[in-house]
Write an enzyme that holds these catalytic residues in place. Sequence first.
Site, mmCIF file in Angstrom:
data_model
loop_
_atom_site.group_PDB
_atom_site.id
_atom_site.type_symbol
_atom_site.label_atom_id
_atom_site.label_comp_id
_atom_site.label_asym_id
_atom_site.label_seq_id
_atom_site.Cartn_x
_atom_site.Cartn_y
_atom_site.Cartn_z
ATOM 1 N N GLY A 1 -14.339 0.977 5.671
ATOM 2 C CA GLY A 1 -14.855 0.202 6.788
ATOM 3 C C GLY A 1 -13.820 0.054 7.872
ATOM 4 O O GLY A 1 -12.670 0.451 7.718
ATOM 5 N N ILE A 2 -14.283 -0.517 8.972
ATOM 6 C CA ILE A 2 -13.387 -0.758 10.091
ATOM 7 C C ILE A 2 -13.475 -2.218 10.450
ATOM 8 O O ILE A 2 -14.566 -2.739 10.641
ATOM 9 C CB ILE A 2 -13.803 0.073 11.317
ATOM 10 C CG1 ILE A 2 -13.774 1.549 10.944
ATOM 11 C CG2 ILE A 2 -12.902 -0.202 12.490
ATOM 12 C CD1 ILE A 2 -14.122 2.443 12.101
ATOM 13 N N GLY A 3 -12.351 -2.856 10.509
ATOM 14 C CA GLY A 3 -12.366 -4.266 10.885
ATOM 15 C C GLY A 3 -11.649 -4.434 12.204
ATOM 16 O O GLY A 3 -11.269 -3.455 12.839
ATOM 17 N N PHE B 1 -8.772 -5.313 12.746
ATOM 18 C CA PHE B 1 -7.361 -4.956 12.738
ATOM 19 C C PHE B 1 -7.100 -3.506 12.370
ATOM 20 O O PHE B 1 -5.978 -3.056 12.393
ATOM 21 C CB PHE B 1 -6.606 -5.854 11.764
ATOM 22 C CG PHE B 1 -6.728 -7.296 12.117
ATOM 23 C CD1 PHE B 1 -6.132 -7.789 13.257
ATOM 24 C CD2 PHE B 1 -7.449 -8.159 11.321
ATOM 25 C CE1 PHE B 1 -6.254 -9.117 13.600
ATOM 26 C CE2 PHE B 1 -7.573 -9.493 11.662
ATOM 27 C CZ PHE B 1 -6.977 -9.971 12.803
ATOM 28 N N GLY B 2 -8.110 -2.815 11.968
ATOM 29 C CA GLY B 2 -7.864 -1.424 11.634
ATOM 30 C C GLY B 2 -8.822 -0.930 10.579
ATOM 31 O O GLY B 2 -9.760 -1.615 10.192
ATOM 32 N N VAL C 1 -9.968 0.568 6.841
ATOM 33 C CA VAL C 1 -9.656 0.339 5.439
ATOM 34 C C VAL C 1 -10.120 1.551 4.632
ATOM 35 O O VAL C 1 -11.259 1.985 4.759
ATOM 36 C CB VAL C 1 -10.355 -0.923 4.902
ATOM 37 C CG1 VAL C 1 -9.898 -1.208 3.479
ATOM 38 C CG2 VAL C 1 -10.087 -2.113 5.787
ATOM 39 N N ASP D 1 -8.396 -16.757 9.361
ATOM 40 C CA ASP D 1 -9.522 -15.865 9.678
ATOM 41 C C ASP D 1 -10.552 -15.853 8.551
ATOM 42 O O ASP D 1 -10.935 -14.797 8.057
ATOM 43 C CB ASP D 1 -8.998 -14.460 9.988
ATOM 44 C CG ASP D 1 -9.973 -13.645 10.833
ATOM 45 O OD1 ASP D 1 -10.925 -14.241 11.376
ATOM 46 O OD2 ASP D 1 -9.790 -12.420 10.943
#
Length: 663
Positions: free
Chosen positions: A345-347, A349-350, A352, A463
């Site tokens: 996935g993409i969050g 912050f970057g 994964v 967060d």
Amino acid sequence: MAVSMSILVYMVIIISIAIAENQNQFVYNGFHGSNLHLNGIAKIHPNGLLELTDTSYQQIGRAFFPFPIKFNTSSFSTTFVFAIVPKLPEFGGHGITFTISPSIEFFNRAVANQYLGLFNITSNGHPTNRVFAIELDTMKNPEFEDIDDNHVGIDINSLQSYVSAPASYYSDKEKENKTLRLISGKPIQLWIDYDERDMLLNVTMAPLGTQKPWLPLLSTNLNLSMSGSMHVGFSASTGAVASDQYILGWSFNKSGQSQSLDYAKLPPPPPPRSRPKAKPDFQVAVPSVISCLLVITFIGTAYKMWIRRYEEIREDWEHEYGPHRFSYKDLYKATKGFKEGELLGIGGFGEVYRGVLPSSNEQVAIKRVSHSSKQGMKEFIAEIATMGRLRHRNLVQLLGYCRRKGELLLVYDFMANGSLDTFLFTNEKMNLNWSQRVKILKGVASALVYLHEDWEQVVIHRDIKASNVLLDAQLNGRLGDFGLAKFYDHGSNPRTTRLVGTIGYIAPELARIGKPTTGSDVFAFGILMLEIACGRRPFEPERSPEEVILYDWFLEYWKIGLILQTSDPRLEGNYVVEEMELILNLGLLCANPTQEIRPSMRKVMQYLDGNAPLSNIFFDDATNSLITAYQRSLNSTSFQASCDNISIVSLSSSTESIICYGR
Ligand SMILES: *[C@@H]1O[C@H](CO)[C@@H](O)[C@H](O)[C@H]1NC(C)=O
Ligand SMILES: *[C@@H]1O[C@H](CO)[C@@H](O)[C@H](O)[C@H]1NC(C)=O
Ligand SMILES: *[C@@H]1O[C@H](CO)[C@@H](O)[C@H](O)[C@H]1NC(C)=O
Ligand SMILES: *[C@@H]1O[C@H](CO)[C@@H](O)[C@H](O)[C@H]1NC(C)=O
Ligand SMILES: *[C@@H]1O[C@H](CO)[C@@H](O)[C@H](O)[C@H]1NC(C)=O
Ligand SMILES: *[C@@H]1O[C@H](CO)[C@@H](O)[C@H](O)[C@H]1NC(C)=O
Ligand SMILES: *[C@@H]1O[C@H](CO)[C@@H](O)[C@H](O)[C@H]1NC(C)=O
Ligand SMILES: *[C@@H]1O[C@H](CO)[C@@H](O)[C@H](O)[C@H]1NC(C)=O
Ligand SMILES: *[C@@H]1O[C@H](CO)[C@@H](O)[C@H](O)[C@H]1NC(C)=O
Ligand SMILES: CC(=O)N[C@H]1CO[C@H](CO)[C@@H](O)[C@@H]1O
């Protein structure tokens, strides 16, 4: 769609002394040696390629013709060739614009992400902006009513395009429209022609090398009454996803047809991003001496590539954190070279990735965070070392890290069932029943008690949100990603303090003072409780205004005593009523806009376990809606926020801006 029906762009005369009289037209076949006015992270490569942005996150790059252009007629034409090479093949961010505006300084207050470096939340749409732009937009932003994530739009003072169309061109040969992918990495040419007499603006595009199609992509009547000195140039931005965004060549004529570009002279854009290949193609059929030389050169290059592939940064002070340091080579192997197939996935912050450590065969999750600034790195690594020491069954264990140039890799325990939000808000996963939801909430609560009170120092998560609650194989809720938000507080611009959080989970006082506290964590946990019980996201911009914010929506039901009506319809009424009431009321208490009213996490745990009665708590204050609290807190009546799935910049004032990530 249209901002206003009077299709006027007022462009005011600004006095400018240094106008070169012959600057009626110019042509750049590559930008080598040009004296463009560069801004943000824009730079010119030695081969003449103009790079507006690289793939670092939340950045802006601009380039302007060095002199203002003195428009005395309004018929102009320009053409340029651009290429967008996304960091990840399917995710481009955010796009390039061609702009005409009376002032360059105007853009100083503009922001990145979906604002494309042109506007900010307050200036967007303002008639005094006097900004004309053609956007090449690679993201779909519902708040600007974007049609898709691959479109060309005409923007007048606003990112809500006056008109737009999916990127495509008319093939004269095949007599049909053909789609163009802006983020293909391939060079694409754009023509903008404005004729004053007909008041007709044409925007045409085609792959580089194709003749200009006779049918424009956009052709629209506009009164672009331009007079006086104007700056022409480009602006591009990145967000939580990023692309290398390039201009290869550019030609402009302020009063007539712009000169054609000399394609042979244009610098090539770098090839589309692909992971380094293990075995480069290699031809053997070459005479012996030459082939020997070639082999030697090849071995040298391959060796260099091999070295560079695994290159990392280590500094002396890191030795004390030795045990938590992974080698890049191991992580590269673990993820099969950060293969797309391993992307989980993409969050904010970057990215994964899933990985299997070669040494132990252990499954891990590897988070790849880009970060250009060195600032705060040492402090952050120290923090990581600290976090590596946190141990709790409801925390995602951080196993270690690795550092490379501009990149940080964090290695975590692998969570078999992914993040909570995918269970709550997508249909890919099974529905969680009530007892599973309660178990997850209690798990997260106990992790927070540990972080806030039971560990040797107070750790603030910063967060908490559904996508940071990960579920292990037994569907226990485990809190992940602590500390990353803090990492991002070290903003690239030292004059602004950036507060990082996720819209919908930011406590009002946090928006004001920017300093996270255990109270702001409790707030976010309260929102999470409501979210899990109600099965809706904390912030749903597509709803009607009074329902956008989960808390305010819930509050209205609470006031009339009908809270059970907010329970997640997917539960179909299968829940323990007392528990549902407890969690909803406790959610309301924890997310109270007034910080003083919120309980500590230990107290929350007691309520959840039934060890303290939750009765008649000071609900007088629960009459305050969150939106009012934000407005008060930010001293602004114009607070509004909107977001897409990936990133949002919600607002900024003179000294602080709030950058919000994801949902
Ligand atoms: C505009 O200005 C240019 C020189 O700056 C001049 O050559 C041209 O004739 C002018 N055009 C009009 C319509 O005034
Ligand atoms: C947002 O998410 C929805 C569903 O999760 C998806 O269909 C849509 O394409 C996403 N939008 C963007 C801009 O990623
Ligand atoms: C091609 O696109 C143009 C502009 O969007 C449109 O006017 C035209 O009808 C389209 N032609 C075909 C053949 O689809
Ligand atoms: C714009 O395109 C139309 C065809 O759709 C053409 O007739 C017109 O001349 C063009 N105008 C300019 C300024 O290129
Ligand atoms: C175009 O806008 C200018 C500036 O507002 C105005 O002076 C002019 O009359 C307009 N032209 C038409 C045809 O509306
Ligand atoms: C720019 O346009 C003017 C007016 O049509 C024309 O005279 C001139 O040749 C053009 N310049 C170039 C380089 O084509
Ligand atoms: C919830 O689901 C779990 C796993 O499927 C099951 O063991 C449990 O009995 C269910 N609880 C309720 C209350 O239905
Ligand atoms: C809040 O607004 C008031 C009046 O509008 C103003 O006097 C005050 O300086 C503002 N405070 C901040 C922190 O911006
Ligand atoms: C937004 O940009 C405008 C124009 O540059 C500027 O005046 C304003 O102060 C900015 N607003 C914020 C909140 O930064
Ligand atoms: C609901 C769900 O997807 N459960 C899965 C959680 O992970 C374990 C281990 O991978 C699976 O066996 C479950 O099916």
